[in-house]
Design an enzyme around this catalytic site. Structure first.
Site, mmCIF file in Angstrom:
data_model
loop_
_atom_site.group_PDB
_atom_site.id
_atom_site.type_symbol
_atom_site.label_atom_id
_atom_site.label_comp_id
_atom_site.label_asym_id
_atom_site.label_seq_id
_atom_site.Cartn_x
_atom_site.Cartn_y
_atom_site.Cartn_z
ATOM 1 N N ASP A 123 0.753 -1.145 -0.121
ATOM 2 C CA ASP A 123 0.104 0.085 -0.030
ATOM 3 C C ASP A 123 0.853 1.390 0.013
ATOM 4 O OD1 ASP A 123 -2.245 1.601 0.056
ATOM 5 O OD2 ASP A 123 -2.513 1.692 2.144
ATOM 6 N N ASP A 266 -0.969 8.714 10.354
ATOM 7 C CA ASP A 266 -1.835 8.257 9.270
ATOM 8 C C ASP A 266 -3.160 7.639 9.722
ATOM 9 O OD1 ASP A 266 -1.928 7.307 6.479
ATOM 10 O OD2 ASP A 266 -2.030 5.406 7.434
ATOM 11 N N GLU A 308 -3.950 12.885 9.805
ATOM 12 C CA GLU A 308 -4.486 12.596 8.694
ATOM 13 C C GLU A 308 -5.905 12.083 8.851
ATOM 14 O OE1 GLU A 308 -4.812 10.187 4.696
ATOM 15 O OE2 GLU A 308 -4.312 9.281 6.461
HETATM 16 C C1 GLC Z 1 -3.625 6.984 4.674
HETATM 17 C C2 GLC Z 1 -2.717 7.152 3.141
HETATM 18 C C3 GLC Z 1 -2.996 6.016 2.202
HETATM 19 C C4 GLC Z 1 -3.190 4.573 2.717
HETATM 20 C C5 GLC Z 1 -4.114 4.662 3.729
HETATM 21 C C6 GLC Z 1 -4.144 3.245 4.763
HETATM 22 O O1 GLC Z 1 -4.868 7.437 4.014
HETATM 23 O O2 GLC Z 1 -2.556 8.412 2.985
HETATM 24 O O3 GLC Z 1 -2.246 6.261 1.101
HETATM 25 O O4 GLC Z 1 -3.638 3.642 1.675
HETATM 26 O O5 GLC Z 1 -3.847 5.503 4.870
HETATM 27 O O6 GLC Z 1 -2.697 3.200 5.233
#
Ligand code: GLC
Length: 628
Positions: A123, A266, A308
């Site tokens: 990912d 994150d 985030e």
């Molecule tokens: C956050 C990241 C994304 C990722 C997700 C899961 O949203 O920006 O790229 O897929 O987390 O870790």
């Protein structure tokens, strides 16, 4: 490691300063846990040990930032976001790019995930198997520390990702859980059968509906269902277990001690689960985040947190500390609405929705916090626009969202954009979009057709977007390659680990040949125009004290729906920033600008007099003006 008397005292003072911010939250989260007293003691020990281990130069930085707590709110902040391998090969390669970072004005860099990921599809690195090791493809922890130090010497802050919601299923904790270790099983959310997963799934939303439907994955070794919000290899952590808090906090202290300035936390919205809800942004999430913030404020006050949560305004603002968490939670959070509204206004050639959303839902000042502003990042764009907001300006939510995905996929008649669908949800009709800034802004299509006017429009759209984030007041984040207008990269389709994930279309390898051409004097190519435009916007930002994020910012409604306006209410007088979202010339009555407090028609952005015609301020196609 023993502390000297000075450090001992310093630790005590910092613990006292943040004691309630930390322990009030922990008490509420874990107070009833049978092991609470031991947990609390253990956390204090670990904080003290981490402070004792903290290198001297970082202790000085702690002191400096304690004296200048607004350091990240100042207009000199400019961020640059990149994948280490795609930008520079590896960590050593980054050392040879420091001049470039300075050239574009960056004093904050975000290394996209750089901790050791699981092998194969990870990912994009967000499936971490070891938080204490660097991705071996990029180098070692020693290399990382060397780069962090080199950045620090140039006054560049370093941001890295800290994935809080899940680990890779290859992480040592998950491996131990699979081997039958009961304590480690309690680090995750495991279920013997489908009863609870089915009950939870009634209200959960799909994150990756096409590639990882559902939120639970069956593990054959344990014969249990594991909570996996994102991909099947990303196991959600059980934050109701205080031991998880302890482990993660300790990792954060260690990364801070390696020289990290900004921890990008994150996918934080998903950290707490509650039956009957979407299990997103539950109140406990904010308690955990405040506690983590307080813990870092004690151990490593130089470090700030970027949270985030890519959600609508009502849900996003709490990540910057609202109500009881005011001034105590994220120092930074992504301004998703600004990004979405930029694309929405650009497609519609109408700023009414943007003005409504940004003008009604956001407070004029934030305490001890600001936004991370961006137009593109490594993720897709989800059209987070509510029915109520759409209706307030005379469109419908589903209609406008469908228009935007069609427009940016490039299938809407007359669209200038070229993008790719992501996360199509057949059930809800929801469609998200991938694509590079330049391709979504029309450059790919325009270059193919060779239409000079269209190429120029695309160039101006890209510069306008960067000027908007430079002028907002938050920390503008330039996403690697956007400063040289890099187009969609279709190679991802050939890589089996990436082919299923269209987000790789906008994660290209840096085009250093284009940079070299620019540095050798190319002034006329679209890449060069964008590069100079972006660099200029960031340089002007640094020279404009009104853009300090601590000052109030309002969103006045500029006459005529073509122009978006931001008004910074600096103590030295206002700054009115205007952005034309159309390919036509826009006229803004001078009287209106005067009534908003403007006293001079000199443009602070170009440092030239603004063009006036019949008492109107003239904005060229996609033009922008900053008036004092
Ligand atoms: C956050 C990241 C994304 C990722 C997700 C899961 O949203 O920006 O790229 O897929 O987390 O870790």
């Amino acid at each position: 490691m023993a502390l000297n008397a000075f450090d001992e005292k310093m630790f005590e003072l910092r613990l006292e300063r943040s004691r309630r911010d930390l322990f009030d939250m922990l008490e509420r989260l874990y107070g009833r846990h049978p092991d609470y007293a031991r947990f609390r003691h253990s956390l204090e020990e670990r904080m003290k040990a981490a402070w004792a281990r903290r290198p001297r130069d970082l202790k000085w930085l702690d002191m400096k930032r304690d004296l200048e707590p607004d350091w990240f709110q100042r207009p000199d902040m400019v961020g640059y976001v990149f994948y280490i391998d795609r930008f520079a090969g590896d960590l050593n390669g980054v050392l040879s790019k420091l001049d470039y970072l300075e050239e574009i004005g960056a004093n904050y860099v975000h290394f996209m995930p750089c901790l050791k990921p699981r092998p194969g599809d990870s990912d994009g690195g967000y499936s971490v198997m070891d938080y204490r090791a660097i991705n071996p493809g990029f180098g070692t922890m020693k290399d990382f520390e060397k780069v962090a130090k080199a950045l620090r010497e140039r006054g560049i802050s370093l941001c890295i990702d800290m994935v809080l919601n899940h680990t890779a299923r290859e992480h040592a904790w998950a491996k131990a859980a699979r081997a039958g270790d009961r304590d480690k099983q309690d680090y995750y959310l495991l279920f013997d059968d489908r009863t609870l997963p089915d009950a939870y799934e009634k209200t959960l939303l799909e994150i990756f509906p096409e590639t990882a439907p559902g939120s639970f994955t069956f593990d054959r070794t344990m014969e249990k269902w594991v909570w996996t919000t994102f991909n099947t290899h990303q196991w959600d952590l059980n934050w109701a277990n205080p031991q998880v808090f302890l482990e993660i906090a300790d990792v954060m202290f260690d990364l801070a001690n390696k020289g990290v300035d900004v921890l990008r936390l994150d996918a934080v919205a998903f950290m707490w689960k509650r039956m009957g809800t979407r299990c997103q942004s539950e109140p406990e999430v904010h308690m955990i985040l405040q506690a983590l913030r307080a813990a870092c404020h004690i151990v490593c006050p130089a470090v700030i947190h970027l949270e985030e949560a890519i959600v609508g305004p009502q849900e996003m603002l709490p990540y910057l500390g609202r109500g009881v968490h005011d001034g105590k939670e994220g120092n930074l959070a992504y301004h998703n609405s600004l990004m979405v509204q930029f694309w929405s206004a650009l497609a519609a050639r109408d700023t009414a929705l943007m003005t409504h959303v940004l003008g009604t839902h956001f407070p004029s000042v934030l305490r001890n916090a600001t936004y991370a502003t961006y137009i593109r990042c490594h993720d897709d764009i989800g059209w987070a626009i509510t029915e109520a907001d759409a209706e307030a300006v005379g469109v419908t939510g589903p209609g406008h969202r469908a228009f935007l995905s069609d427009f940016y996929e490039g299938v809407f008649p007359g669209s200038f954009a070229r993008g790719a669908l992501f996360g199509v949800n057949e059930e809800t009709g929801d469609k998200r979009i991938s694509g590079s800034f330049a391709s979504l802004a029309g450059l790919e299509r325009a270059l193919e057709s060779g239409d000079a006017a269209e190429i120029e429009h695309a160039v101006q759209r890209i510069i306008m977007g960067h000027t908007l984030i430079a002028a907002h007041g938050g920390v503008p984040l330039i996403y690697m390659g956007d400063e040289i207008a890099m187009l969609n990269d279709y190679h991802y389709r050939e890589n089996p680990d990436h082919a299923h994930d269209s987000r790789w279309i906008h994660r290209p390898r840096m085009d250093w040949d284009a940079v070299e051409r620019i540095q050798r004097g190319d002034m006329t190519s679209p890449q060069s125009k964008v590069w100079h435009g972006v660099r200029h916007a960031m340089a002007r930002r640094k020279a404009t004290p009104e853009l300090h994020a601590g000052y109030a910012v309002r969103v006045p409604s500029a006459p005529g729906r073509r122009v978006f306006a931001l008004l910074h209410e600096a103590p030295t007088g206002p700054l009115l920033c205007l952005f034309n979202f159309t390919e036509d010339t826009a006229l803004i009555p001078g009287e209106w600008a005067l009534s908003e407090g403007v006293t001079s028609f000199h443009d602070a952005l170009s440092d030239l007099p603004a063009k006036l015609s019949d008492g109107n301020v003239v904005l060229s196609p996609y033009g922008r003006l900053w008036l004092r």
